[in-house]
Design a protein around this motif. Structure first.
Motif, PDB file in Angstrom:
ATOM      1  N   VAL A 297       0.810  -1.070  -0.321  1.00 20.49           N
ATOM      2  CA  VAL A 297       0.270   0.461  -0.155  1.00 20.49           C
ATOM      3  C   VAL A 297       1.290   1.468  -0.112  1.00 20.49           C
ATOM      4  N   ALA A 298       0.383   2.776  -0.490  1.00 17.59           N
ATOM      5  CA  ALA A 298       1.409   3.800  -0.674  1.00 17.59           C
ATOM      6  C   ALA A 298       0.626   4.516   1.050  1.00 17.59           C
ATOM      7  N   THR A 299       1.668   5.332   1.331  1.00 20.11           N
ATOM      8  CA  THR A 299       1.829   5.997   2.481  1.00 20.11           C
ATOM      9  C   THR A 299       0.965   7.353   2.043  1.00 20.11           C
ATOM     10  N   PRO A 300       0.214   8.036   2.780  1.00 19.28           N
ATOM     11  CA  PRO A 300       0.192   9.677   2.818  1.00 19.28           C
ATOM     12  C   PRO A 300       0.644  10.255   2.040  1.00 19.28           C
ATOM     13  N   PRO A 301       0.074  10.795   1.137  1.00 20.27           N
ATOM     14  CA  PRO A 301       1.055  12.192   0.468  1.00 20.27           C
ATOM     15  C   PRO A 301       1.968  12.496   0.925  1.00 20.27           C
ATOM     16  N   GLU A 302       1.868  12.970   2.008  1.00 23.06           N
ATOM     17  CA  GLU A 302       2.341  14.006   2.728  1.00 23.06           C
ATOM     18  C   GLU A 302       4.033  13.138   3.351  1.00 23.06           C
ATOM     19  N   GLY A 303       3.114  11.457   3.412  1.00 20.32           N
ATOM     20  CA  GLY A 303       4.615  10.538   3.565  1.00 20.32           C
ATOM     21  C   GLY A 303       4.694  10.074   5.295  1.00 20.32           C
ATOM     22  N   ILE A 304       5.068   9.517   5.962  1.00 17.24           N
ATOM     23  CA  ILE A 304       5.247   8.739   6.899  1.00 17.24           C
ATOM     24  C   ILE A 304       6.574   8.641   7.920  1.00 17.24           C
ATOM     25  N   THR A 305       6.665   9.384   8.775  1.00 15.27           N
ATOM     26  CA  THR A 305       7.761   9.872   9.256  1.00 15.27           C
ATOM     27  C   THR A 305       7.809   9.560  10.755  1.00 15.27           C
ATOM     28  N   ALA A 306       8.862   8.893  11.405  1.00 20.33           N
ATOM     29  CA  ALA A 306       9.039   7.958  12.568  1.00 20.33           C
ATOM     30  C   ALA A 306      10.248   7.533  13.158  1.00 20.33           C
ATOM     31  N   GLU A 307      10.196   7.158  14.143  1.00 22.61           N
ATOM     32  CA  GLU A 307      11.418   6.186  14.674  1.00 22.61           C
ATOM     33  C   GLU A 307      11.214   5.371  14.314  1.00 22.61           C
ATOM     34  N   VAL A 308      12.600   4.637  13.673  1.00 19.32           N
ATOM     35  CA  VAL A 308      13.076   3.865  13.501  1.00 19.32           C
ATOM     36  C   VAL A 308      13.286   2.806  14.825  1.00 19.32           C
ATOM     37  N   LEU A 309      12.986   0.846  14.755  1.00 18.49           N
ATOM     38  CA  LEU A 309      13.042   0.173  15.395  1.00 18.49           C
ATOM     39  C   LEU A 309      13.439  -1.059  14.218  1.00 18.49           C
ATOM     40  N   VAL A 310      15.122  -0.654  15.365  1.00 25.31           N
ATOM     41  CA  VAL A 310      16.232  -2.223  14.005  1.00 25.31           C
ATOM     42  C   VAL A 310      15.477  -3.875  14.648  1.00 25.31           C
ATOM     43  N   VAL A 311      15.595  -4.761  14.034  1.00 31.19           N
ATOM     44  CA  VAL A 311      15.711  -6.053  14.703  1.00 31.19           C
ATOM     45  C   VAL A 311      16.349  -6.856  13.800  1.00 31.19           C
ATOM     46  N   THR A 312      16.285  -8.142  14.300  1.00 28.41           N
ATOM     47  CA  THR A 312      17.409  -9.037  13.335  1.00 28.41           C
ATOM     48  C   THR A 312      16.496 -10.055  12.974  1.00 28.41           C
ATOM     49  N   SER A 313      15.248 -10.394  13.762  1.00 26.64           N
ATOM     50  CA  SER A 313      14.518 -11.940  13.876  1.00 26.64           C
ATOM     51  C   SER A 313      13.185 -11.064  13.318  1.00 26.64           C
ATOM     52  N   PHE A 314      11.504 -11.643  13.353  1.00 27.72           N
ATOM     53  CA  PHE A 314      11.028 -12.255  13.904  1.00 27.72           C
ATOM     54  C   PHE A 314      10.229 -11.998  15.200  1.00 27.72           C
ATOM     55  N   ASP A 315      11.390 -12.914  16.289  1.00 28.46           N
ATOM     56  CA  ASP A 315      11.595 -13.596  17.053  1.00 28.46           C
ATOM     57  C   ASP A 315      11.460 -12.212  17.637  1.00 28.46           C
ATOM     58  N   GLU A 316      12.723 -10.791  17.726  1.00 25.13           N
ATOM     59  CA  GLU A 316      13.411 -10.431  18.232  1.00 25.13           C
ATOM     60  C   GLU A 316      12.202  -9.011  18.264  1.00 25.13           C
ATOM     61  N   LEU A 317      11.089  -8.958  17.241  1.00 24.62           N
ATOM     62  CA  LEU A 317      10.104  -8.185  16.630  1.00 24.62           C
ATOM     63  C   LEU A 317       9.248  -8.237  18.272  1.00 24.62           C
ATOM     64  N   HIS A 318       9.304  -9.261  18.201  1.00 20.85           N
ATOM     65  CA  HIS A 318       8.081 -10.024  18.569  1.00 20.85           C
ATOM     66  C   HIS A 318       8.200  -9.831  20.040  1.00 20.85           C
ATOM     67  N   LYS A 319       9.544 -10.038  21.145  1.00 15.25           N
ATOM     68  CA  LYS A 319       9.228  -9.862  22.408  1.00 15.25           C
ATOM     69  C   LYS A 319       9.717  -8.879  22.471  1.00 15.25           C
ATOM     70  N   ARG A 320       9.873  -7.507  21.630  1.00 16.94           N
ATOM     71  CA  ARG A 320      10.067  -6.128  21.807  1.00 16.94           C
ATOM     72  C   ARG A 320       8.912  -5.944  21.093  1.00 16.94           C
ATOM     73  N   SER A 321       8.246  -6.120  20.945  1.00 18.34           N
ATOM     74  CA  SER A 321       6.321  -5.220  20.442  1.00 18.34           C
ATOM     75  C   SER A 321       5.834  -4.578  20.901  1.00 18.34           C
ATOM     76  N   GLN A 322       6.127  -4.573  22.135  1.00 21.18           N
ATOM     77  CA  GLN A 322       5.902  -2.419  22.817  1.00 21.18           C
ATOM     78  C   GLN A 322       6.577  -1.587  22.366  1.00 21.18           C
ATOM     79  N   ASP A 323       8.360  -2.001  22.086  1.00 24.49           N
ATOM     80  CA  ASP A 323       8.909  -0.813  21.005  1.00 24.49           C
ATOM     81  C   ASP A 323       8.081  -1.054  19.563  1.00 24.49           C
TER      82      ASP A 323
END
Length: 469
Positions: free
Chosen positions: A137-163
Motif C-alpha cells: 500500500v501507499a503512504t499518505p501523500p505527505e509520507g510517514i515520519t517516525a522513529e526506527v526500530l531495528v531488529v534482526t528477526s521476527f522473534d526479536e520483533l515480537h519480544k520487543r513488540s511494545q517498542d
C-alpha cells in the motif's frame, strides 16, 4: 466380430505404447533396454550440442534475448510493457516457423510502485535507497515520519513488540539462503503490522550488495493492518543497525505512491513442435516472460524463457520431430506467485496423464552444472542415463528439487519436474534489481544451457515410453 476386435485393439493400443507401462499384457522395457535406447541418441545429442555451441545457432539465444529486452525493457505483471512483450513473442515464434503458436488468456495482478523515497532525518540527513515491494500500500501523500526500530528477526520483533508501536520497523536479518531469508520480504509487513508498526523496511534478500535494493512480491493478511513496505540496501540496513546498537535515535520519512488496480487480462504464450507418434503426450519446456519493473529482466527470467524457445528452434533446425509434442510455454505473472501458471494448470489438468515432464528454467542461465529433478526413482534413473549424453560438454550431474514456481502445480500432483541447475553464485547479486540487465548474461554460457535444455527435452519426448510416475 472382426470389426469389434479392431475397435478393441485400437482402444487398447495407446495404453500399450508411449505410456508408462503398468499393464500385464503390455511389454515393459527393462531398464537395460531403456539404457540402450538412450545411448542410441548419442549422435543426435552431439549434433544438438554442435549446432548450439559451435554452429550456426551459436549465440542465437543471447542475441534474441538482447534484442527483446533492449526493445521492451522490464515487464511487470499488468503493465503495458508485458503486453508488448507478449505480442512481440507471439510474432517472432510464428516467424520462427513453430507450430500452434497461440495465446491463452489469464487474469493477473496489476500493481504500480509510483514515486517513492526514504530520507533519514536523524541523526543526520541521508537519502535511503529503496524499492517498494509488490502489492504494498501507499503512504499518505505527505509520507510517514517516525522513529526506527531495528531488529534482526521476527522473534526479536515480537519480544520487543511494545517498542514497535508507531515505529518504522527495519529488519536487518542476516542472509542465510534465499529460501530461508525470503520470508522477511514476504511476511515482514504482516509481522510488523501485528505489533502496531506504521511501516517496514527490509534488508534486501541478497548475498552481496553495492547499495542496491532488491524488490519482490510480499503478502498481506486480511486480519492484519496493511502497512507500507519496501526493501532497502544491505549497507543502509547495517548502518542503521550500528546506529541503533549505540543507542542513537533514528528518524525516517518514508513516501510511497504505490497503487493496486483491478486484475487485468494477460496471456500465457504457447508454441509447439507437434509429436510424430504420440502428439497428445506433452513435454513442456518453459520460462516466465514477466519480470520486475527495474533493470531489464534479462536474467530473471529472460534467459530461461529464451533457452526454452531455443530448444524448439534447434530441434526444428536439425529437421527433428520427436514422438511426443514438445511444448514451449512462456508463463505470465510468475513474479506475483505463479498466477498465470496456476490458471494454465486449472485449464489443462484434465489431461495430466499426458504430461510426460514439465521443465522450467528460472534460476539463471549461467554456467550449467546439470539438471535438478523431482520424480520417481525409476524416472530419475532414466534421467541419469539421458544426462550421460551431455558428456561432450561435461554437464552430467542430476540434483534434487526439480520444481519451479510455475511447474510446481504439476509436480505436486505427480508429474515429473526438472529445472536447469547452473552456477548461481552471483545470481542473488542482481536478482530483482536495476542490475538485472544483459550485462550479466554471457553468450557462451547461454549456448551451453540451451544445449542441455534441448538434449534433455528432445530425448524425453522421443523415447518410446513416458517417464514412470
Amino acid at each position: 466380430m472382426k470389426f469389434l476386435f479392431l475397435i478393441v485393439f485400437i482402444y487398447l493400443l495407446p495404453q500399450c505404447t508411449g505410456k508408462p507401462l503398468i499393464r500385464d499384457d503390455c511389454h515393459q522395457h527393462t531398464f537395460e533396454e531403456i539404457k540402450r535406447e538412450i545411448a542410441g541418441y548419442s549422435d543426435i545429442a552431439k549434433a544438438i550440442i554442435n549446432l548450439a555451441v559451435n554452429g550456426n545457432a551459436q549465440n542465437r539465444s543471447y542475441e534474441r534475448l538482447a534484442n527483446f529486452v533492449d526493445t521492451i525493457g522490464p515487464r511487470l505483471s499488468g503493465s503495458k510493457n508485458l503486453e508488448m512483450a507478449i505480442k512481440y513473442m507471439f510474432r517472432v515464434l510464428q516467424e520462427d516457423g513453430l507450430e500452434n503458436v497461440h495465446l491463452e488468456p489469464v487474469k493477473v495482478p496489476h500493481w504500480e510502485r509510483g514515486e517513492e523515497s526514504a530520507m533519514m532525518l536523524a541523526p543526520r540527513n541521508h537519502s535511503i535507497a529503496i524499492l517498494g515491494l509488490g502489492s504494498s500500500v501507499a503512504t499518505p501523500p505527505e509520507g510517514i515520519t517516525a522513529e526506527v526500530l531495528v531488529v534482526t528477526s521476527f522473534d526479536e520483533l515480537h519480544k520487543r513488540s511494545q517498542d514497535a508501536k508507531g515505529k518504522i520497523v527495519v529488519y536487518n536479518q542476516p542472509f542465510v539462503s534465499y529460501e530461508e531469508t525470503v520470508k522477511y520480504r514476504l511476511l515482514g509487513a504482516v509481522e510488523a503490522g501485528k505489533v502496531g508498526a506504521v511501516a517496514s523496511l527490509i534488508r534486501s534478500i541478497a548475498s552481496f550488495s553495492i547499495n542496491s535494493p532488491h524488490t519482490g512480491w510480499q503478502w498481506y493478511q486480511s486480519d492484519v493492518p496493511k502497512i507500507p513496505t519496501a526493501c532497502i540496501s544491505v549497507e543502509d540496513a547495517e548502518m542503521m543497525a550500528r546506529m541503533s546498537s549505540r543507542g542513537t535515535r533514528i528518524v525516517v520519512t518514508l513516501k510511497m505512491g504505490a497503487k493496486t488496480y483491478t486484475d487485468i487480462v494477460s496471456f500465457n504464450t504457447v508454441a509447439e513442435i507437434v509429436g510424430s507418434k504420440y502428439p497428445e503426450q506433452v513435454v513442456v519446456v518453459s520460462g516466465h516472460l514477466d519480470s520486475w519493473d527495474v533493470g531489464q529482466g534479462a536474467m530473471d527470467d529472460g534467459g530461461g524463457a529464451f533457452i526454452s524457445w531455443e530448444a524448439l528452434s534447434l530441434i526444428k533446425d536439425l529437421g527433428l520431430r520427436p514422438k511426443r509434442t514438445l511444448r514451449l510455454v512462456l508463463w505470465t505473472a510468475e513474479e506475483p506467485g505463479g498466477v498465470g501458471a496456476e490458471q494454465y494448470y486449472q485449464l489443462h489438468k484434465g489431461n495430466i496423464s499426458n504430461f510426460d515432464i514439465v521443465m522450467e528454467s528460472d534460476s539463471g542461465t549461467f554456467m550449467p552444472m546439470g539438471l535438478a529433478f523431482t520424480g520417481s526413482d525409476k524416472a530419475r534413473a532414466i534421467l541419469k542415463e539421458i544426462m550421460q549424453l551431455l558428456q561432450p560438454i561435461n554437464v552430467t550431474n542430476i540434483y534434487e528439487n526439480g520444481g519451479e514456481t510455475d511447474t510446481d502445480y504439476w509436480v505436486r500432483n505427480g508429474v515429473p519436474g526438472a529445472s536447469l541447475r547452473d552456477d548461481i553464485s552471483k545470481y542473488f547479486w542482481f536478482h530483482h534489481t536495476q542490475g538485472d540487465t544483459m550485462t550479466v548474461q554471457d553468450p557462451s554460457q547461454m549456448n551451453l544451457c540451451a544445449a542441455v535444455w534441448t538434449v534433455v527435452s528432445y530425448v524425453i519426448a522421443d523415447i518410446e515410453e513416458m517417464l514412470p510416475r
